[in-house]
Write a protein that holds these residues in place. Sequence first.
Motif, mmCIF file in Angstrom:
data_model
loop_
_atom_site.group_PDB
_atom_site.id
_atom_site.type_symbol
_atom_site.label_atom_id
_atom_site.label_comp_id
_atom_site.label_asym_id
_atom_site.label_seq_id
_atom_site.Cartn_x
_atom_site.Cartn_y
_atom_site.Cartn_z
ATOM 1 N N LEU A 96 0.826 -1.203 0.000
ATOM 2 C CA LEU A 96 0.000 0.000 0.000
ATOM 3 C C LEU A 96 0.864 1.257 0.000
ATOM 4 N N ARG A 100 0.792 4.118 -2.807
ATOM 5 C CA ARG A 100 0.454 5.485 -2.390
ATOM 6 C C ARG A 100 1.434 6.496 -2.981
ATOM 7 N N ARG A 108 -8.273 5.564 -7.905
ATOM 8 C CA ARG A 108 -8.924 4.526 -7.107
ATOM 9 C C ARG A 108 -8.085 3.270 -7.099
ATOM 10 N N GLY A 115 -7.095 -9.546 3.756
ATOM 11 C CA GLY A 115 -6.792 -8.579 4.810
ATOM 12 C C GLY A 115 -5.675 -8.992 5.751
ATOM 13 N N LEU A 121 -0.294 -2.320 8.625
ATOM 14 C CA LEU A 121 -1.054 -1.603 7.613
ATOM 15 C C LEU A 121 -1.067 -0.112 7.945
ATOM 16 N N PRO A 123 -2.533 3.692 8.501
ATOM 17 C CA PRO A 123 -3.824 4.131 9.043
ATOM 18 C C PRO A 123 -4.782 4.514 7.915
ATOM 19 N N THR A 124 -6.073 4.375 8.158
ATOM 20 C CA THR A 124 -7.058 4.650 7.117
ATOM 21 C C THR A 124 -7.055 6.120 6.714
ATOM 22 N N TRP A 125 -6.762 7.028 7.628
ATOM 23 C CA TRP A 125 -6.746 8.449 7.276
ATOM 24 C C TRP A 125 -5.679 8.769 6.254
ATOM 25 N N ASP A 126 -4.699 7.918 6.146
ATOM 26 C CA ASP A 126 -3.603 8.137 5.203
ATOM 27 C C ASP A 126 -4.070 8.039 3.755
ATOM 28 N N TRP A 127 -5.246 7.459 3.529
ATOM 29 C CA TRP A 127 -5.731 7.233 2.160
ATOM 30 C C TRP A 127 -6.850 8.166 1.753
ATOM 31 N N LYS A 128 -7.314 8.999 2.660
ATOM 32 C CA LYS A 128 -8.416 9.897 2.307
ATOM 33 C C LYS A 128 -7.915 11.015 1.420
#
Length: 129
Positions: A96, A100, A108, A115, A121, A123-128
């Motif tokens: 990932l 990135r 997308r 998973g 992995l 953090p999810t905020w890193d992909w917003k």
Amino acid sequence: MTPSRIFALLALLCWGASIAGLPRERMEWVLVDASPSVWAGNSQAWDALASIPSSSSRLEEAWRGGRAFRVGREIRPWIPGEEPDSAGGSPLGSALAFLRERMLPGDRLYFLTDGRSTDTLPPTWDWKG
């Protein structure tokens, strides 16, 4: 307006557009987890996915554009017809991070995985965005 003024205005508009940057088409990226935990017992699904042309037009389009990757023991470009890995896990966090760095805002990522990761992995905020 004279033709020379029209040409000058057109040149200024083109120059301004090149500086401002024109909107680009959103790119679609595909990452396939090739670890045994995903594909063990699913050889028919892998065979359908691994063939080009495939049942997944999204994968095929990304592959033709150099935006399709697989991650098993390592991340590498998708090569049609390759077998899934027979041992080991997947460093999904590293994969990932690799993607990135290459993706732009608005792109997308389509990700086929269970998973499970052998590393942390992001953090999810890193992909917003």
